[in-house]
Design an enzyme around this catalytic site. Structure first.
Site, PDB file in Angstrom:
ATOM      1  N   SER A 113       0.798  -1.220   0.000  1.00  0.00           N
ATOM      2  CA  SER A 113       0.000   0.000   0.000  1.00  0.00           C
ATOM      3  C   SER A 113       0.833   1.273   0.000  1.00  0.00           C
ATOM      4  CB  SER A 113      -0.960  -0.005   1.193  1.00  0.00           C
ATOM      5  OG  SER A 113      -0.255  -0.157   2.405  1.00  0.00           O
ATOM      6  N   HIS A 130      -5.272  -3.013  -3.027  1.00  0.00           N
ATOM      7  CA  HIS A 130      -4.875  -2.052  -4.066  1.00  0.00           C
ATOM      8  C   HIS A 130      -4.739  -2.704  -5.440  1.00  0.00           C
ATOM      9  CE1 HIS A 130      -4.224   1.259  -1.310  1.00  0.00           C
ATOM     10  NE2 HIS A 130      -3.700   0.375  -0.476  1.00  0.00           N
ATOM     11  N   LYS A 138     -11.855   0.987  -2.046  1.00  0.00           N
ATOM     12  CA  LYS A 138     -10.860   1.615  -2.932  1.00  0.00           C
ATOM     13  C   LYS A 138     -11.416   1.649  -4.349  1.00  0.00           C
ATOM     14  CE  LYS A 138      -7.398   1.170   0.487  1.00  0.00           C
ATOM     15  NZ  LYS A 138      -6.740   0.233   1.373  1.00  0.00           N
TER      16      LYS A 138
HETATM   17  C1  LIG Z   1      -6.801   0.111   2.837  1.00  0.00           C
HETATM   18  C2  LIG Z   1      -6.269  -1.235   3.125  1.00  0.00           C
HETATM   19  C3  LIG Z   1      -6.945  -2.109   3.976  1.00  0.00           C
HETATM   20  C4  LIG Z   1      -8.131  -1.662   4.768  1.00  0.00           C
HETATM   21  O1  LIG Z   1      -9.282  -1.631   3.993  1.00  0.00           O
HETATM   22  P1  LIG Z   1     -10.511  -0.738   4.484  1.00  0.00           P
HETATM   23  O2  LIG Z   1     -11.656  -1.307   3.736  1.00  0.00           O
HETATM   24  O3  LIG Z   1     -10.170   0.643   4.121  1.00  0.00           O
HETATM   25  O4  LIG Z   1     -10.637  -0.944   5.965  1.00  0.00           O
HETATM   26  C5  LIG Z   1      -6.466  -3.382   4.133  1.00  0.00           C
HETATM   27  N1  LIG Z   1      -5.356  -3.786   3.494  1.00  0.00           N
HETATM   28  C6  LIG Z   1      -4.658  -2.973   2.677  1.00  0.00           C
HETATM   29  C7  LIG Z   1      -3.436  -3.485   1.988  1.00  0.00           C
HETATM   30  C8  LIG Z   1      -5.091  -1.669   2.480  1.00  0.00           C
HETATM   31  O5  LIG Z   1      -4.389  -0.853   1.711  1.00  0.00           O
END
Ligand SMILES: *Cc1c(COP(=O)(O)O)cnc(C)c1O
Length: 408
Positions: free
Chosen positions: A175, A203, A234
């Protein structure tokens, strides 16, 4: 001074204090930040679905048909037809037998890892995994072995004495660094040591692989990864998360993942919005190509203004500066030029590797990308900050691993 005040003062002193920024209006390539229009380069709304008319309508319609809240947890009375519809579509999309929704990606990782990593096994976690994975490992009864970033030799060394049924967990696209885990090799090591593999595609969904199906699909490993975790927050533009796996595994998780059992089911409008976004993704896979093209365009534009980004192909581009104070000055100077790109500091990244983290969207135009690169170069000149050109190697398990007990 109370402990809380002392902690805050310490964060200020170290240049690590953070505060939320206020956006008015919907998410898009341009947003209003504190009332000023700015070009947004730090959003995960990768495909432009968070503000897409069809996604908004689906969420509004779901609120009218089914209400705003699910009213209960999944196992009590909170499982509604809209949850079932999205789970079926996501299982198809990921070509897996079954799927279950969670409240968020954070909750999914914490729930899945703690459910699968019992006290009779070891959980192997990449040192740059997301904080939610780190917290899942902390909650699990298993011992955690943190292996060096994408280091297969270190992982193999750790696995040598691992009990059967141990767990390997990794981000597919990291991330804060935007690089991709060596999934084929990880899966092979897992098979050799009878370990399970959990891959977090937060991602990668909508960004990589055939039709935006993620890094696991890109590598053709759908049948070899035990659990895929994905977020609805996302590329899918909504809120919530999903877990895809075999029917037996999903049945187990529904019975064992405490973050699913003891938390209210996701709200119908968020679920319906994600379903509409998933349908759009399947209808318009060219959006994924546009995101990838924009990422390449940004890397070229940065090179054109003399900024060497680390090698990579994803929509996440880290420009490592090192010092937390420097990166904040740089981010402020870019903002003064109308470009909003967040300074990412410890504990989100390891100490000494503070960075600007650019994220591209399919909805950015070529001229916006060129303007952003110039603004960042000008900001770097003005603040006299230079980029190290690569991500700092960590050997100490820094970053999100170190976030415990900090005002993160
Ligand atoms: C953003 C993210 C999460 C968390 O997801 P949310 O739905 O925002 O709680 C988990 N793992 C990774 C790698 C992320 O980038």
């Amino acid at each position: 001074m109370s402990d809380v005040e002392a902690q805050l003062a310490e964060l200020h002193r170290l240049g690590l204090h953070r505060a939320t920024r206020l956006i008015s209006g919907p998410q898009g390539p341009q947003v209003l930040l504190d009332g000023q229009p700015v070009l947004l380069l730090c959003s995960n709304n990768y495909l432009g679905f968070a503000d897409h008319p069809r996604v908004r309508e689906a969420a509004a319609d779901a609120a009218m048909r089914w209400g705003v809240g699910a009213g209960a947890s999944r196992l009590v009375s909170g499982t509604m037809t809209i949850h079932d519809s999205l789970e079926q579509r996501l299982a198809e999309f990921e070509q897996s037998e079954s799927c279950v929704l969670f409240g968020s990606g954070y909750l999914a990782n914490v729930g899945v890892i703690s459910a699968l990593a019992g006290d009779d096994c070891v959980v192997f976690s990449d040192e740059l995994n997301h904080a939610s994975i780190v917290d899942g490992c902390r909650l699990a009864r298993a011992e955690t072995f943190v292996y060096e970033h994408c280091d297969l030799e270190h992982l193999a060394w750790g696995l040598r004495k691992a009990p059967r049924g141990s767990v390997i967990v990794t981000d597919s696209v990291f991330s804060m660094d935007g690089d991709i885990a060596p999934l084929a090799e990880i899966v092979e090591l897992a098979a050799r040591h009878e370990a399970r593999v959990i891959v977090d595609e937060a991602h990668a969904t909508g960004a990589l692989g055939p039709g935006g199906r993620g890094a696991v699909a890109a590598a053709g490993l759908e049948d070899q990864v035990d659990v895929i975790v994905g977020t609805l927050g996302k590329a899918l533009g909504s809120y919530g998360a999903y877990v895809c796996a075999s029917s037996v595994m999903i049945d187990y998780l529904v019975n064992a993942a405490r973050t699913l059992i003891f938390s209210t089911a996701p709200p119908p409008p968020a679920v319906a919005g994600a379903l509409a976004a998933l349908e759009l993704l399947c209808e318009q896979p060219r959006r994924v190509g546009k995101l990838q093209a924009n990422s390449a365009l940004m890397r070229a534009a940065l090179a054109g203004v003399g900024i060497a980004a680390p090698d990579g192909v994803t929509q996440i581009i880290p420009l490592v500066v090192g010092d937390a104070g420097d990166v904040v000055a740089l981010s402020d100077a870019a903002l003064a030029r109308g470009v909003f790109v967040q300074a990412i500091r410890p504990p989100t990244v390891p100490a000494g590797s503070a960075r600007l983290r650019l994220t591209l969207m399919a909805s950015h135009s070529a001229s916006e990308i060129a303007r952003a690169a110039s603004a960042i170069a000008e900001a770097a000149d003005e603040t006299n900050v230079s980029f190290s050109g690569e991500c700092v190697e960590t050997r100490s398990g820094g970053g999100a691993q170190a976030a415990v007990g900090r005002a993160a």
